[in-house]
Design a protein around this motif. Structure first.
Motif, mmCIF file in Angstrom:
data_model
loop_
_atom_site.group_PDB
_atom_site.id
_atom_site.type_symbol
_atom_site.label_atom_id
_atom_site.label_comp_id
_atom_site.label_asym_id
_atom_site.label_seq_id
_atom_site.Cartn_x
_atom_site.Cartn_y
_atom_site.Cartn_z
ATOM 1 N N LEU A 103 0.869 -1.177 0.000
ATOM 2 C CA LEU A 103 0.000 0.000 0.000
ATOM 3 C C LEU A 103 0.903 1.223 0.000
ATOM 4 N N VAL A 104 0.728 2.103 -0.965
ATOM 5 C CA VAL A 104 1.670 3.211 -1.115
ATOM 6 C C VAL A 104 0.953 4.555 -1.091
ATOM 7 N N GLU A 105 1.164 5.302 0.004
ATOM 8 C CA GLU A 105 0.670 6.676 0.072
ATOM 9 C C GLU A 105 1.710 7.586 -0.581
ATOM 10 N N TRP A 106 1.268 8.606 -1.277
ATOM 11 C CA TRP A 106 2.154 9.569 -1.969
ATOM 12 C C TRP A 106 3.072 8.867 -2.957
ATOM 13 N N SER A 107 2.489 7.974 -3.733
ATOM 14 C CA SER A 107 3.285 7.198 -4.695
ATOM 15 C C SER A 107 3.952 8.101 -5.727
ATOM 16 N N GLN A 108 3.354 9.263 -5.996
ATOM 17 C CA GLN A 108 3.924 10.156 -7.019
ATOM 18 C C GLN A 108 5.346 10.594 -6.675
ATOM 19 N N LYS A 109 5.694 10.570 -5.367
ATOM 20 C CA LYS A 109 7.053 10.955 -4.952
ATOM 21 C C LYS A 109 8.087 9.907 -5.374
ATOM 22 N N GLY A 110 7.612 8.718 -5.690
ATOM 23 C CA GLY A 110 8.546 7.652 -6.089
ATOM 24 C C GLY A 110 8.454 7.365 -7.571
ATOM 25 N N SER A 111 7.918 8.344 -8.297
ATOM 26 C CA SER A 111 7.581 8.066 -9.693
ATOM 27 C C SER A 111 8.787 7.610 -10.501
ATOM 28 N N LEU A 113 10.287 4.796 -10.140
ATOM 29 C CA LEU A 113 11.021 3.727 -9.452
ATOM 30 C C LEU A 113 10.129 2.726 -8.735
ATOM 31 N N LEU A 114 8.833 2.878 -8.908
ATOM 32 C CA LEU A 114 7.915 1.915 -8.290
ATOM 33 C C LEU A 114 7.301 1.068 -9.389
ATOM 34 N N PRO A 115 6.980 -0.190 -9.064
ATOM 35 C CA PRO A 115 6.263 -0.980 -10.068
ATOM 36 C C PRO A 115 4.877 -0.382 -10.313
ATOM 37 N N LYS A 116 4.263 -0.776 -11.406
ATOM 38 C CA LYS A 116 2.922 -0.320 -11.738
ATOM 39 C C LYS A 116 1.941 -0.866 -10.691
ATOM 40 N N PRO A 117 1.006 -0.053 -10.241
ATOM 41 C CA PRO A 117 0.046 -0.567 -9.257
ATOM 42 C C PRO A 117 -1.039 -1.407 -9.930
ATOM 43 N N ASP A 118 -1.570 -2.369 -9.190
ATOM 44 C CA ASP A 118 -2.745 -3.088 -9.684
ATOM 45 C C ASP A 118 -3.958 -2.161 -9.612
ATOM 46 N N LEU A 119 -4.072 -1.480 -8.483
ATOM 47 C CA LEU A 119 -5.189 -0.556 -8.293
ATOM 48 C C LEU A 119 -4.660 0.801 -7.848
ATOM 49 N N GLU A 120 -5.350 1.831 -8.280
ATOM 50 C CA GLU A 120 -5.027 3.182 -7.856
ATOM 51 C C GLU A 120 -6.302 3.768 -7.245
ATOM 52 N N VAL A 121 -6.181 4.292 -6.041
ATOM 53 C CA VAL A 121 -7.336 4.861 -5.349
ATOM 54 C C VAL A 121 -7.106 6.356 -5.188
ATOM 55 N N THR A 122 -8.049 7.156 -5.679
ATOM 56 C CA THR A 122 -7.970 8.603 -5.493
ATOM 57 C C THR A 122 -9.038 8.980 -4.489
ATOM 58 N N MET A 123 -8.617 9.689 -3.450
ATOM 59 C CA MET A 123 -9.529 10.003 -2.346
ATOM 60 C C MET A 123 -9.686 11.513 -2.222
ATOM 61 N N MET A 124 -10.921 11.946 -2.034
ATOM 62 C CA MET A 124 -11.197 13.381 -1.904
ATOM 63 C C MET A 124 -12.038 13.665 -0.676
ATOM 64 N N VAL A 125 -11.715 14.780 -0.024
ATOM 65 C CA VAL A 125 -12.510 15.234 1.121
ATOM 66 C C VAL A 125 -13.709 16.006 0.569
ATOM 67 N N THR A 126 -14.928 15.531 0.864
ATOM 68 C CA THR A 126 -16.120 16.218 0.350
ATOM 69 C C THR A 126 -17.030 16.675 1.484
ATOM 70 N N GLY A 127 -16.590 16.498 2.720
ATOM 71 C CA GLY A 127 -17.364 16.964 3.873
ATOM 72 C C GLY A 127 -16.595 16.628 5.131
ATOM 73 N N ASP A 128 -17.087 17.076 6.284
ATOM 74 C CA ASP A 128 -16.391 16.803 7.548
ATOM 75 C C ASP A 128 -16.075 15.321 7.685
ATOM 76 N N THR A 129 -17.066 14.502 7.415
ATOM 77 C CA THR A 129 -16.863 13.064 7.574
ATOM 78 C C THR A 129 -17.159 12.324 6.269
ATOM 79 N N GLU A 130 -17.242 13.088 5.166
ATOM 80 C CA GLU A 130 -17.521 12.434 3.878
ATOM 81 C C GLU A 130 -16.268 12.416 3.000
ATOM 82 N N ARG A 131 -16.012 11.250 2.408
ATOM 83 C CA ARG A 131 -14.884 11.093 1.487
ATOM 84 C C ARG A 131 -15.386 10.413 0.215
ATOM 85 N N ARG A 132 -14.859 10.845 -0.931
ATOM 86 C CA ARG A 132 -15.158 10.174 -2.192
ATOM 87 C C ARG A 132 -13.928 9.414 -2.642
ATOM 88 N N LEU A 133 -14.110 8.155 -2.994
ATOM 89 C CA LEU A 133 -13.017 7.289 -3.403
ATOM 90 C C LEU A 133 -13.284 6.800 -4.811
#
Ligand code: ADP
Ligand code: MG
Length: 151
Positions: A103-111, A113-133
């Motif tokens: 599991l790689v947080e901030w993968s762009q910093k290792g661009s 030099l990292l293998p290709k991910p199987d899955l990429e998850v983009t997460m956004m803050v859309t409210g105090d307790t709401e997140r969009r993935l």
């Protein structure tokens, strides 16, 4: 595949689903700002493996290994990586093996030099307790996992 979560637990549950869909191994990149819930999703993966301890972003150590009876999880946070080359000193190749869940947080910093991910998850803050993935696949294995998530 998109999710909207309204609590930490709901984001953890998405992590557990990704882990199951990948059948316990694979590479997942987690993108999104500080506080988006990347580490919370990782906690969900670890809870799915029965790990009950604390899960924090390994900001200073860059990687936290969890070698559990039910599987190996390597949790990276590359936020403080100065240059992708520093990954060579970490010996990342050792971590990215077939049986591991990486599991790689901030993968762009290792661009580059990292293998290709199987899955990429983009997460956004859309409210105090709401997140969009938003989950996308980058490999055949990832596509199979996504298909599993859709049913
Ligand atoms: P990151 O690793 O992306 O910086 P963390 O998972 O460490 O983010 O922190 C997410 C923060 O947002 C936590 O304080 C968590 O309690 C809070 N939070 C609120 N709602 C959610 C949600 N739906 N999913 C995940 N975290 C949430
Ligand atoms: Mg984090």
């Amino acid at each position: 595949m998109d999710y909207v979560t309204q609590s930490d637990e709901a984001t953890e549950a998405v992590g557990a689903q990704l882990f199951n869909a990948l059948k316990g191994s694979g590479i997942v990149f987690l993108n999104g700002d500080l506080g988006a819930g990347k580490t919370t999703l990782c906690r969900g993966v670890l809870r799915a493996l029965g790990y009950t301890g604390a899960v924090k972003s390994p900001t200073f150590t860059l990687v936290e290994p969890y070698e559990l009876a039910l599987g190996h999880v390597y949790h990276f946070d590359l936020y403080r990586l100065g240059h992708p080359d520093e990954l060579n000193y970490l010996g990342v190749d050792e971590y990215f093996h077939d049986q591991a869940m990486c599991l790689v947080e901030w993968s762009q910093k290792g661009s580059g030099l990292l293998p290709k991910p199987d899955l990429e998850v983009t997460m956004m803050v859309t409210g105090d307790t709401e997140r969009r993935l938003s989950v996308s696949a980058q490999t055949l294995k990832g596509q199979a996992a996504l298909a599993g998530l859709r049913v």
